[in-house]
Design an enzyme around this catalytic site. Sequence first.
Site, PDB file in Angstrom:
ATOM      1  N   ARG A 118       0.850  -1.193   0.000  1.00  0.00           N
ATOM      2  CA  ARG A 118       0.000   0.000   0.000  1.00  0.00           C
ATOM      3  C   ARG A 118       0.878   1.233   0.000  1.00  0.00           C
ATOM      4  O   ARG A 118       1.959   1.222   0.611  1.00  0.00           O
ATOM      5  CB  ARG A 118      -0.871   0.066   1.266  1.00  0.00           C
TER       6      ARG A 118
ATOM      7  N   HIS B 209      -0.916   0.427  -9.656  1.00  0.00           N
ATOM      8  CA  HIS B 209      -1.695  -0.419  -8.750  1.00  0.00           C
ATOM      9  C   HIS B 209      -2.433  -1.530  -9.522  1.00  0.00           C
ATOM     10  O   HIS B 209      -3.664  -1.598  -9.516  1.00  0.00           O
ATOM     11  CB  HIS B 209      -2.686   0.444  -7.944  1.00  0.00           C
TER      12      HIS B 209
ATOM     13  N   GLU C  69      -1.976   8.017  -4.081  1.00  0.00           N
ATOM     14  CA  GLU C  69      -2.294   7.632  -5.458  1.00  0.00           C
ATOM     15  C   GLU C  69      -3.757   7.986  -5.795  1.00  0.00           C
ATOM     16  O   GLU C  69      -4.593   8.021  -4.880  1.00  0.00           O
ATOM     17  CB  GLU C  69      -2.033   6.121  -5.668  1.00  0.00           C
TER      18      GLU C  69
HETATM   19  C1  GLV Z   1      -5.394  -4.390  -3.934  1.00  0.00           C
HETATM   20  O1  GLV Z   1      -4.563  -3.586  -3.660  1.00  0.00           O
HETATM   21  C2  GLV Z   1      -6.161  -5.091  -2.960  1.00  0.00           C
HETATM   22  O2  GLV Z   1      -6.071  -4.779  -1.771  1.00  0.00           O
HETATM   23  O3  GLV Z   1      -6.888  -6.009  -3.354  1.00  0.00           O
END
Ligand code: GLV
Length: 327
Positions: free
Chosen positions: A240, A287, A269
């Site tokens: 994250r 991401h 982000e």
């Molecule tokens: C993606 O970052 C998730 O948490 O599934």
Amino acid sequence: MSKPSILVARAVFPQIVDRLAQHFEVETNPSDEVWDKAGLIARLQGKVGAFTTGSERIDAEVLAACPQLKIVANMAVGYNNFDVAAMTAAGVLGTNAPDVLTETTADFGFALLMATARRITESEHFLRAGKWNKWAYDMFSGCEVHGSTLGILGMGRIGQGVAKRGAHGFGMNVIYHNRSRLTPELEAECQARYVSKEELLRSADHLVLVLPYTPASHHAIGAAELAQMKPTATLINIARGGIVDDAALAQALRERRIAAAGLDVFEGEPQVHPELLTVPNVVLTPHIASATVGTRLAMANLAADNLVGFLTQGKPLTPLNPQVLAR
Ligand code: GLV
């Protein structure tokens, strides 16, 4: 009898909306705008359920403004967009989407590690820019992957997937640090050795971050931690934004205090720290670690299953605060 109303807060596969529409009145977000808090609250009025992604923050203010809400189903394994304590206090169930993305995300972690260590995007940019006019012995020399030391911070399911790829596929020496130590059986399966965070930082040739974001993990990798890493090390963040201090990382990369980084997640982000956009020794992706069609569909189906299971039978599949069910 009229169907209960739910909100699908972001664009999602049409077949998921069709599935949900068999059980609920569904309001969707056809323009896929990321609503601000007021916009989200406005659309949640009268809804008993919501299908969210990591971009919708569910906090005490939202909950107080939406008293009919009973469940919020996140199409993500991470749920730092939920204030789970506030949800529990408000009697609202939260669910996430674990397991279905484990292997795909571990694949991506390894892809990012490889791209970073072997300078794949940097060399591709060089080629595309028409700068390749001769081969040279030292062109884009990267860091060794096979046989090197793979460090993993956060040894949940995805971390274990990365460890197995490293140990079994690339003969890496795997070390990890986690809040709790794995069982001996799991350590043997992952061929991973538990070490302190200090040893992890000091010894890893490639350090992969796979821990959840919490107030305690905020800037778990900042200037002090980067200073402990090898100057030849790479850092990979598939966890994250906010776990790494991006400003400190950009400076460390520019000053070559570590060799390179591969980042799929960023503080704030989709904004990216401007310094990260100018340093060459970083691979940046938006991401996408779980982004294969099959996995994203499985994540969306699991979020839908949670809504249907809970709202039609009181049985969600992956509850985050099951104490709400006992009330
Ligand atoms: C993606 O970052 C998730 O948490 O599934």
